[in-house]
Design an enzyme around this catalytic site. Structure first.
Site, PDB file in Angstrom:
ATOM      1  N   LYS A 117       0.828  -1.210   0.000  1.00  0.00           N
ATOM      2  CA  LYS A 117       0.000   0.000   0.000  1.00  0.00           C
ATOM      3  C   LYS A 117       0.861   1.258   0.000  1.00  0.00           C
ATOM      4  O   LYS A 117       0.543   2.230  -0.674  1.00  0.00           O
ATOM      5  CB  LYS A 117      -0.955   0.007   1.203  1.00  0.00           C
ATOM      6  CG  LYS A 117      -2.052  -1.035   1.050  1.00  0.00           C
ATOM      7  CD  LYS A 117      -3.073  -0.968   2.174  1.00  0.00           C
ATOM      8  CE  LYS A 117      -4.126  -2.043   1.989  1.00  0.00           C
ATOM      9  NZ  LYS A 117      -5.001  -2.193   3.144  1.00  0.00           N
ATOM     10  N   LYS A 198      -4.721 -11.108  -5.747  1.00  0.00           N
ATOM     11  CA  LYS A 198      -6.014 -11.314  -5.090  1.00  0.00           C
ATOM     12  C   LYS A 198      -7.044 -10.287  -5.570  1.00  0.00           C
ATOM     13  O   LYS A 198      -6.688  -9.168  -5.968  1.00  0.00           O
ATOM     14  CB  LYS A 198      -5.857 -11.238  -3.569  1.00  0.00           C
ATOM     15  CG  LYS A 198      -5.506  -9.862  -3.057  1.00  0.00           C
ATOM     16  CD  LYS A 198      -5.571  -9.774  -1.545  1.00  0.00           C
ATOM     17  CE  LYS A 198      -5.306  -8.310  -1.174  1.00  0.00           C
ATOM     18  NZ  LYS A 198      -5.244  -7.990   0.206  1.00  0.00           N
ATOM     19  N   LYS A 201     -10.575  -4.380  -3.650  1.00  0.00           N
ATOM     20  CA  LYS A 201     -11.383  -3.202  -3.974  1.00  0.00           C
ATOM     21  C   LYS A 201     -10.522  -2.135  -4.628  1.00  0.00           C
ATOM     22  O   LYS A 201     -10.939  -1.464  -5.555  1.00  0.00           O
ATOM     23  CB  LYS A 201     -11.972  -2.617  -2.686  1.00  0.00           C
ATOM     24  CG  LYS A 201     -13.235  -3.296  -2.232  1.00  0.00           C
ATOM     25  CD  LYS A 201     -13.708  -2.679  -0.909  1.00  0.00           C
ATOM     26  CE  LYS A 201     -14.034  -3.770   0.084  1.00  0.00           C
ATOM     27  NZ  LYS A 201     -14.142  -3.333   1.458  1.00  0.00           N
TER      28      LYS A 201
HETATM   29  P1  TYM Z   1     -10.536  -6.091   4.613  1.00  0.00           P
HETATM   30  O1  TYM Z   1     -11.569  -5.080   4.981  1.00  0.00           O
HETATM   31  O2  TYM Z   1      -9.562  -5.746   3.552  1.00  0.00           O
HETATM   32  O3  TYM Z   1     -11.216  -7.432   4.230  1.00  0.00           O
HETATM   33  C1  TYM Z   1     -12.216  -8.031   5.037  1.00  0.00           C
HETATM   34  C2  TYM Z   1     -12.058  -9.537   5.006  1.00  0.00           C
HETATM   35  O4  TYM Z   1     -12.100 -10.007   3.658  1.00  0.00           O
HETATM   36  C3  TYM Z   1     -10.990 -10.862   3.423  1.00  0.00           C
HETATM   37  N1  TYM Z   1     -10.575 -10.745   2.007  1.00  0.00           N
HETATM   38  C4  TYM Z   1     -10.460 -11.782   1.178  1.00  0.00           C
HETATM   39  N2  TYM Z   1     -10.693 -13.092   1.344  1.00  0.00           N
HETATM   40  C5  TYM Z   1     -10.511 -13.891   0.279  1.00  0.00           C
HETATM   41  N3  TYM Z   1     -10.116 -13.429  -0.947  1.00  0.00           N
HETATM   42  C6  TYM Z   1      -9.870 -12.128  -1.154  1.00  0.00           C
HETATM   43  N4  TYM Z   1      -9.509 -11.694  -2.365  1.00  0.00           N
HETATM   44  C7  TYM Z   1     -10.043 -11.229  -0.065  1.00  0.00           C
HETATM   45  N5  TYM Z   1      -9.907  -9.887   0.072  1.00  0.00           N
HETATM   46  C8  TYM Z   1     -10.245  -9.616   1.354  1.00  0.00           C
HETATM   47  C9  TYM Z   1      -9.908 -10.376   4.359  1.00  0.00           C
HETATM   48  O5  TYM Z   1      -8.960 -11.383   4.607  1.00  0.00           O
HETATM   49  C10 TYM Z   1     -10.712 -10.020   5.586  1.00  0.00           C
HETATM   50  O6  TYM Z   1     -10.939 -11.174   6.380  1.00  0.00           O
HETATM   51  N6  TYM Z   1      -7.166  -5.662   8.292  1.00  0.00           N
HETATM   52  C11 TYM Z   1      -8.450  -6.216   7.932  1.00  0.00           C
HETATM   53  C12 TYM Z   1      -9.595  -5.731   8.796  1.00  0.00           C
HETATM   54  C13 TYM Z   1      -9.409  -5.905  10.261  1.00  0.00           C
HETATM   55  C14 TYM Z   1      -9.512  -7.116  10.986  1.00  0.00           C
HETATM   56  C15 TYM Z   1      -9.313  -6.768  12.343  1.00  0.00           C
HETATM   57  C16 TYM Z   1      -9.743  -8.438  10.612  1.00  0.00           C
HETATM   58  C17 TYM Z   1      -9.144  -4.910  11.160  1.00  0.00           C
HETATM   59  N7  TYM Z   1      -9.100  -5.434  12.413  1.00  0.00           N
HETATM   60  C18 TYM Z   1      -9.339  -7.743  13.364  1.00  0.00           C
HETATM   61  C19 TYM Z   1      -9.773  -9.398  11.633  1.00  0.00           C
HETATM   62  C20 TYM Z   1      -9.563  -9.046  12.969  1.00  0.00           C
HETATM   63  C21 TYM Z   1      -8.773  -5.805   6.505  1.00  0.00           C
HETATM   64  O7  TYM Z   1      -8.293  -4.820   5.993  1.00  0.00           O
HETATM   65  O8  TYM Z   1      -9.742  -6.548   5.916  1.00  0.00           O
END
Ligand code: TYM
Length: 330
Positions: A117, A198, A201
């Site tokens: 990022k 992957k 968004k």
């Molecule tokens: P975020 O908001 O980017 O994504 C949310 C969840 O979606 C999953 N994900 C995917 N799974 C499979 N294939 C993909 N292409 C894909 N893209 C996204 C992510 O693994 C996630 O589970 N840092 C985290 C948010 C967060 C969080 C937490 C998660 C903040 N605090 C505490 C768990 C526990 C994030 O940016 O997810």
């Protein structure tokens, strides 16, 4: 990787309110949250994390409500689990500061997501660097045993465990060591146009990412145009057939079969793609319909998040107090 759930396991997970969730978010996270929810499970819309992105305040406010509606539409029941907005529980940011003094600059510098990022923006925010510590705080505040996430969060989970362990060694037993839990299929949904990265968004092209708001026609177009390969054998083989294997995993996540079993039923890519787009459209339609219904009812959403903030704060405040005291804070 494991995916066994039993009643009463303490769970925490979160999703950023940065636009409509895509198929990766749904299969990697939301779907398994709904499947694993119980009275000890906490799920949050992590709006503090979204501050690391370029995001307009009005948009952030509105997308945070969208996020809550998507969680509900995906099947989370606020009478079963706790569903809340991160910023409504002030202990997340507070514990994060304490943990920033346990984590090191070196280990944060090694985080792949930060490096990726940061390389895409000039003048990225300091919060982008400390982001994984806030995520560790989210998890540790709730004494989570399991954290259901997609594969891309694996490194952040490892860091969380390291921070927790270091804290416990230095200041006495305070935090539970969590494990990451991934779905059997589609833990990493790949970009439909570029199966080497992957689905995301921020990076995927419009054809590469399937949004939960896409209608049957758009789903069909994107799946039919998904990049595969030129040798026409339907076989589950990530190394040599990443595009096709991605489609087979998506199929498997919705149908409950193994990707190999799905592959066996097809000889032609076109037939597989046709059936897959029908399956995806049929599976997502009720979720999208429910999302629109829920999103229109702001009063109900407000009641749900008020209740969630209250339930979450009780658990988070106790952990925060314990950690602050252990570190010598008055
Ligand atoms: P975020 O908001 O980017 O994504 C949310 C969840 O979606 C999953 N994900 C995917 N799974 C499979 N294939 C993909 N292409 C894909 N893209 C996204 C992510 O693994 C996630 O589970 N840092 C985290 C948010 C967060 C969080 C937490 C998660 C903040 N605090 C505490 C768990 C526990 C994030 O940016 O997810």
């Amino acid at each position: 990787m494991h995916c066994s759930y039993y009643g009463g396991v303490r769970i925490l997970s979160g999703i950023q309110p940065s636009g409509t969730p895509h198929l990766g978010n749904y299969l990697g996270a939301l779907k398994q949250w709904a499947d694993s929810q119980n009275s000890e499970a906490f799920y949050c819309v992590v709006n503090l994390h979204a501050l690391t992105l370029q995001i307009d305040p009005e948009e952030l406010r509105s997308q945070t409500f969208d996020g809550v509606a998507w969680l509900l539409a995906s099947g989370l029941d606020p009478e079963v689990c706790t569903l809340f907005i991160q910023s409504q529980v002030p202990y997340h940011a507070q514990l994060s500061w304490l943990l920033e003094n346990v984590a090191t600059f070196g280990e944060l510098s090694r985080m792949t997501q930060f490096k990726e990022k940061a390389s895409r923006q000039d003048g990225y925010r300091a919060g982008l660097f400390t982001y994984p510590v806030l995520m560790a705080a989210d998890i540790l505040l709730y004494n989570a045993q399991e954290v259901p996430v997609g594969d891309d969060q694996r490194q952040h989970l490892e860091l969380t465990r390291e921070i927790a362990e270091r804290f416990n060694n230095r200041f006495g037993e305070t935090f539970t060591l969590p494990v990451g839990v991934q779905p059997k299929s589609a833990a990493r949904v790949m970009d439909l146009q570029d199966p080497s990265r992957k689905m995301s968004k921020s990076v995927s092209s419009p054809l590469g990412s399937l949004s939960l708001l896409d209608d049957a026609k758009e789903i069909d177009k994107k799946i039919k145009k998904a990049v595969t390969d030129t040798d026409n054998e339907v076989r589950f083989d990530w190394e040599n057939k990443p595009g096709l294997s991605n489609l087979l995993e998506i199929f498997s996540a919705f149908s409950g079969e193994t990707p190999e079993a799905v592959a066996e039923r097809y000889t032609r890519y076109g037939d597989l793609k046709g059936d897959l787009s029908a399956l995806v459209a049929e599976s997502l339609a009720p979720i999208t319909a429910r999302y629109h219904e829920l999103r229109a009812n702001t009063n109900q959403l407000n009641e749900i998040i008020d209740l969630g903030a209250e339930k979450a704060s009780k658990v988070a405040s106790a952990t925060y107090e314990r950690a602050a005291k252990a570190m010598g804070l008055i």
